[in-house]
Enzyme design. Sequence first.
Site, PDB file in Angstrom:
ATOM      1  N   ILE A  10      -3.767  15.128 -30.391  1.00 41.48           N
ATOM      2  CA  ILE A  10      -3.613  13.667 -30.433  1.00 41.48           C
ATOM      3  C   ILE A  10      -4.278  13.053 -31.663  1.00 41.48           C
ATOM      4  O   ILE A  10      -3.881  11.988 -32.119  1.00 41.48           O
ATOM      5  CB  ILE A  10      -4.125  13.024 -29.119  1.00 41.48           C
ATOM      6  CG1 ILE A  10      -3.469  11.653 -28.942  1.00 41.48           C
ATOM      7  CG2 ILE A  10      -5.632  12.947 -29.079  1.00 41.48           C
ATOM      8  CD1 ILE A  10      -3.541  11.102 -27.557  1.00 41.48           C
ATOM      9  N   GLY A  31     -13.878  17.802 -24.659  1.00 40.36           N
ATOM     10  CA  GLY A  31     -12.425  17.653 -24.550  1.00 40.36           C
ATOM     11  C   GLY A  31     -11.827  16.774 -25.624  1.00 40.36           C
ATOM     12  O   GLY A  31     -12.235  16.798 -26.791  1.00 40.36           O
ATOM     13  N   VAL A  32     -10.859  15.972 -25.209  1.00 39.91           N
ATOM     14  CA  VAL A  32     -10.142  15.134 -26.171  1.00 39.91           C
ATOM     15  C   VAL A  32     -11.074  14.037 -26.718  1.00 39.91           C
ATOM     16  O   VAL A  32     -10.944  13.631 -27.889  1.00 39.91           O
ATOM     17  CB  VAL A  32      -8.857  14.574 -25.516  1.00 39.91           C
ATOM     18  CG1 VAL A  32      -9.120  13.505 -24.514  1.00 39.91           C
ATOM     19  CG2 VAL A  32      -7.873  14.112 -26.571  1.00 39.91           C
ATOM     20  N   ASP A  33     -12.014  13.609 -25.919  1.00 37.98           N
ATOM     21  CA  ASP A  33     -12.999  12.606 -26.341  1.00 37.98           C
ATOM     22  C   ASP A  33     -13.800  13.132 -27.544  1.00 37.98           C
ATOM     23  O   ASP A  33     -13.944  12.448 -28.579  1.00 37.98           O
ATOM     24  CB  ASP A  33     -13.926  12.328 -25.146  1.00 37.98           C
ATOM     25  CG  ASP A  33     -14.805  11.102 -25.307  1.00 37.98           C
ATOM     26  OD1 ASP A  33     -14.626  10.351 -26.284  1.00 37.98           O
ATOM     27  OD2 ASP A  33     -15.677  10.888 -24.435  1.00 37.98           O
ATOM     28  N   VAL A 124     -11.635  18.089 -17.830  1.00 31.63           N
ATOM     29  CA  VAL A 124     -12.940  18.102 -17.169  1.00 31.63           C
ATOM     30  C   VAL A 124     -12.894  17.387 -15.812  1.00 31.63           C
ATOM     31  O   VAL A 124     -13.571  17.799 -14.866  1.00 31.63           O
ATOM     32  CB  VAL A 124     -13.988  17.419 -18.084  1.00 31.63           C
ATOM     33  CG1 VAL A 124     -15.322  17.257 -17.388  1.00 31.63           C
ATOM     34  CG2 VAL A 124     -14.161  18.208 -19.382  1.00 31.63           C
TER      35      VAL A 124
HETATM   36  N1  AR6 Z   1      -5.261  16.507 -28.253  1.00 32.63           N
HETATM   37  C1  AR6 Z   1      -4.548  16.372 -27.091  1.00 32.63           C
HETATM   38  N2  AR6 Z   1      -5.021  16.759 -25.889  1.00 32.63           N
HETATM   39  C2  AR6 Z   1      -6.236  17.342 -25.859  1.00 32.63           C
HETATM   40  C3  AR6 Z   1      -7.049  17.518 -27.026  1.00 32.63           C
HETATM   41  C4  AR6 Z   1      -6.495  17.079 -28.256  1.00 32.63           C
HETATM   42  N3  AR6 Z   1      -7.176  17.205 -29.405  1.00 32.63           N
HETATM   43  N4  AR6 Z   1      -8.199  18.122 -26.646  1.00 32.63           N
HETATM   44  C5  AR6 Z   1      -8.142  18.308 -25.307  1.00 32.63           C
HETATM   45  N5  AR6 Z   1      -6.957  17.846 -24.833  1.00 32.63           N
HETATM   46  P1  AR6 Z   1     -10.364  16.094 -21.030  1.00 32.63           P
HETATM   47  P2  AR6 Z   1     -10.625  14.269 -18.709  1.00 32.63           P
HETATM   48  C6  AR6 Z   1      -6.437  17.831 -23.451  1.00 32.63           C
HETATM   49  O1  AR6 Z   1     -11.300  17.042 -20.395  1.00 32.63           O
HETATM   50  O2  AR6 Z   1     -10.140  15.320 -17.771  1.00 32.63           O
HETATM   51  C7  AR6 Z   1     -14.813  14.394 -21.726  1.00 32.63           C
HETATM   52  O3  AR6 Z   1     -16.009  15.100 -21.864  1.00 32.63           O
HETATM   53  C8  AR6 Z   1      -7.078  18.769 -22.473  1.00 32.63           C
HETATM   54  O4  AR6 Z   1      -6.556  20.071 -22.627  1.00 32.63           O
HETATM   55  O5  AR6 Z   1     -10.539  15.799 -22.467  1.00 32.63           O
HETATM   56  O6  AR6 Z   1     -10.110  12.877 -18.562  1.00 32.63           O
HETATM   57  C9  AR6 Z   1     -15.039  12.891 -21.558  1.00 32.63           C
HETATM   58  O7  AR6 Z   1     -16.152  12.442 -22.279  1.00 32.63           O
HETATM   59  C10 AR6 Z   1      -6.654  18.142 -21.142  1.00 32.63           C
HETATM   60  O8  AR6 Z   1      -5.335  18.560 -20.804  1.00 32.63           O
HETATM   61  O9  AR6 Z   1     -10.376  14.640 -20.258  1.00 32.63           O
HETATM   62  C11 AR6 Z   1     -15.244  12.755 -20.082  1.00 32.63           C
HETATM   63  O10 AR6 Z   1     -16.568  13.038 -19.718  1.00 32.63           O
HETATM   64  C12 AR6 Z   1      -6.612  16.650 -21.465  1.00 32.63           C
HETATM   65  O11 AR6 Z   1      -6.691  16.559 -22.888  1.00 32.63           O
HETATM   66  C13 AR6 Z   1     -14.334  13.809 -19.509  1.00 32.63           C
HETATM   67  O12 AR6 Z   1     -14.194  14.803 -20.526  1.00 32.63           O
HETATM   68  C14 AR6 Z   1      -7.736  15.854 -20.859  1.00 32.63           C
HETATM   69  O13 AR6 Z   1      -8.905  16.650 -20.770  1.00 32.63           O
HETATM   70  C15 AR6 Z   1     -12.951  13.266 -19.222  1.00 32.63           C
HETATM   71  O14 AR6 Z   1     -12.193  14.262 -18.586  1.00 32.63           O
END
Ligand code: AR6
Length: 174
Positions: A10, A31-33, A124
């Site tokens: 993203i 993660g994405v954050d 997460v």
């Molecule tokens: N581009 C697109 N999607 C992605 C990317 C990327 N660069 N990186 C990861 N994903 P998550 P949540 C996907 O865990 O479940 C964080 O620590 C990933 O594979 O990022 O809402 C925040 O600070 C997954 O399918 O978000 C919060 O504490 C999706 O993005 C917590 O995680 C969402 O995974 C939020 O958890």
Amino acid sequence: MRIEVVLGDITTQTVAAIVNAANSSLLGGGGVDGAIHRAAGPGLLQDCRQLRRTVYPQGLPVGQAVATAAHDLPCRWVVHTVGPNRHRGQTDPNLLASCFRQSLLVAQSLGADSLAFPAIGAGVYGWPPEDVARAAATVLTVPATDWAGVALVRLVVFRPDWVEIFNAALDRAA
Ligand code: AR6
């Protein structure tokens, strides 16, 4: 409004705004954050700290959304939203739908004509991708006039097999 599902990162999307699956603190995470904060540079964290000092001293509530500038990212805005954390008993899928709806409303109010979402909650926070896809589809497939001004919504997934899951949910909701 065109809706498309793509496999990708993203942080590289050339759209007006991208959505961040943040946590209530708005101060970054994994993660994405984490990826979005790394790609945007330190200015993004400064903007988020400013939001905490001003409008959200207690943090951004689950299901709500707020925008900042995008700094070094190729888009113009980052819309931060907080998904429900299943591991903490936040199991209401309406909260997931709210993340998609509120993010769209924020984007619309900014005049963003294109918006990219990650699979909010599907990492997460422990949601099955089918549930996230259904929540997204429910919100995105309301009659087109409701999202006037938003020409493109891109759902960006990180795993190849999730493209089909999201497309299937969109087909069912249409
Ligand atoms: N581009 C697109 N999607 C992605 C990317 C990327 N660069 N990186 C990861 N994903 P998550 P949540 C996907 O865990 O479940 C964080 O620590 C990933 O594979 O990022 O809402 C925040 O600070 C997954 O399918 O978000 C919060 O504490 C999706 O993005 C917590 O995680 C969402 O995974 C939020 O958890």
